[in-house]
Scaffold this active site. Sequence first.
Site, short mmCIF file in Angstrom:
data_model
loop_
_atom_site.label_atom_id
_atom_site.label_comp_id
_atom_site.label_asym_id
_atom_site.label_seq_id
_atom_site.Cartn_x
_atom_site.Cartn_y
_atom_site.Cartn_z
CD GLU A 200 -2.81 -0.82 2.59
OE1 GLU A 200 -2.34 -0.21 3.58
OE2 GLU A 200 -3.92 -1.37 2.60
CE1 TYR A 202 3.85 4.02 7.33
CE2 TYR A 202 5.23 5.91 6.77
CZ TYR A 202 4.67 5.07 7.71
OH TYR A 202 4.93 5.28 9.04
CG HIS A 208 -6.24 3.60 15.09
ND1 HIS A 208 -5.57 2.41 15.21
CD2 HIS A 208 -7.55 3.31 15.23
CE1 HIS A 208 -6.46 1.44 15.42
NE2 HIS A 208 -7.66 1.97 15.44
NE ARG A 291 -10.08 -7.55 19.57
CZ ARG A 291 -9.22 -7.18 18.65
NH1 ARG A 291 -9.05 -7.93 17.58
NH2 ARG A 291 -8.54 -6.06 18.76
C1 MV4 Z 1 -0.54 1.65 7.62
C2 MV4 Z 1 0.14 2.81 8.06
C3 MV4 Z 1 0.40 3.78 7.12
N1 MV4 Z 1 0.05 3.59 5.83
N2 MV4 Z 1 -0.87 1.52 6.32
C4 MV4 Z 1 -0.58 -0.56 11.89
C5 MV4 Z 1 -1.54 -1.57 12.34
C6 MV4 Z 1 -1.87 -2.32 11.12
N3 MV4 Z 1 -3.19 -2.78 11.20
C7 MV4 Z 1 -1.70 -1.34 10.01
N4 MV4 Z 1 -0.89 -0.29 10.54
C8 MV4 Z 1 -0.53 0.75 9.77
N5 MV4 Z 1 -0.87 0.66 8.46
C9 MV4 Z 1 -0.56 2.48 5.46
N6 MV4 Z 1 -0.88 2.29 4.20
C10 MV4 Z 1 0.48 2.91 9.40
C11 MV4 Z 1 0.17 1.86 10.26
C12 MV4 Z 1 0.59 2.00 11.62
C13 MV4 Z 1 -0.33 2.24 12.64
C14 MV4 Z 1 -1.69 2.38 12.41
C15 MV4 Z 1 -2.56 2.61 13.45
C16 MV4 Z 1 -2.11 2.74 14.74
C17 MV4 Z 1 -0.78 2.61 14.99
C18 MV4 Z 1 0.14 2.38 13.96
C19 MV4 Z 1 1.49 2.26 14.25
C20 MV4 Z 1 2.38 2.04 13.25
C21 MV4 Z 1 1.93 1.89 11.93
#
Ligand code: MV4
Length: 447
Positions: A200, A202, A208, A291
Amino acid sequence: MFEKVLIANRGEIAVRILRACKDLGIQTVAVYSTADKEAMHVKMADESVCIGPSQSKESYLNIPSIIAACEISGADAVHPGYGFLSENSSFVEKLNAHNISFIGPSSNHIKTMGDKILAKKTAEEYGIPVIPGSDGEVKDLEEATQTGEKIGYPIIIKASAGGGGRGMVVVHNADDLEASIKKAKTEADKSFDNDTIYIEKYLQHPKHIEIQIIGDNFGNMIHLGERDCSMQRRNQKLLEETPSKVIDNKTRNYIGELTVNALTKIGYSGVGTVEYLYEDNKFYFMEMNTRLQVEHPVTEEITNFDLVKEQILVAANQKLLKKQSEIKFFGHSIECRINAEDPVNFIPSPGKIINFHTPGGPGVRVDSGCYSGITIPPYYDSMIAKLIVFGEDRDSCLARLERALGEFVVEGIKTTIPFYLDIIKEEEFLNGTYDIHWVENHMKNKQ
Ligand code: MV4
């Protein structure tokens, strides 16, 4: 209605589920490992069954042992809580084969959302916005290179069997792609026994934001607004709040309805949470949790909706009684996860709690399985309590939070309470604009 529910979990969530069962007049069965003989959930339940030794694999994850506990006690349903077997589709199938109800969605919905490529594809198909990326699995360097050229760097490589942030690699330019693919595949294979990956774009500074939903077996579904879970460190959420400072009513209705529409078409039932990344006023699907979640209480506080009670009722084939128009959001709620950890470096600090005194008074709720004299075993998650505060607006909620943190006494082990007393003084926490990298940056700046 269920007559007897077995709670296949421990700690504060087992206590929370026991309370809901008692409120509904349902008999309860606790299960415990030998390390949890003195645990609060065992004392609170009508009956209890030892399911094995300390290690989770041999007790709380031991499916034959838990099914045997159901048979011995005559439980007609199992509540899995979160973690452990809560998103294990084969557990659900085995329970069903034994004529025991699972308090949660169907095994097929768990399977779909557990496969992150399939989950994303399903979300997109039903109208949920997704992050630009590869068309499903990326098989080799050539496909990865093409994806990188199409969407532009930075990109993130994710494991299809992953989730919760495990097995992800960020790549800043094409030169690093080959080594990063290798690293991601090796890690995914080691962690999940499955090296399927996808790519994906980034997102560099997202929040979040997640949407809570609940659906019944008759096609009725509602959302209960969002939770802002951006306050995290190494994929462990620390503090959650609702409403989010960055979501207004119109945006909440938009993303809530969009989520409900998609999940209704999928035929989802039970409680569920769709996690989004939110950046530049846009939502992007991240994953769905099938959940009950740790942070569900903040939603309960501002909606007056008992998620665990309603979760049990829909699992027992009852209709949702509340319509979307009857869900009112009032006030503000914040949850702090209190962990048995050093507040500076987050190293676990299990041991005996000599003195445990929880805060109280208006707008304060503590969900915990602790009491003075209990020993926190080293084998499980280090969360020992959740402090949930409510205020009629965010400012009064923040004042309550400071007061309640000050009242909380835990002696004998280290806890993360001082960490929260520190961050609640910080400008970006106070103004609510913090993103998912805030804690890490804050800790760097403090050194
Ligand atoms: C991402 C992202 C940035 N861009 N995807 C972390 C949990 C996992 N479910 C997916 N995650 C992320 N996906 C894209 N395309 C950044 C994260 C991420 C993150 C997301 C939510 C809460 C904390 C995080 C910590 C590091 C990275």
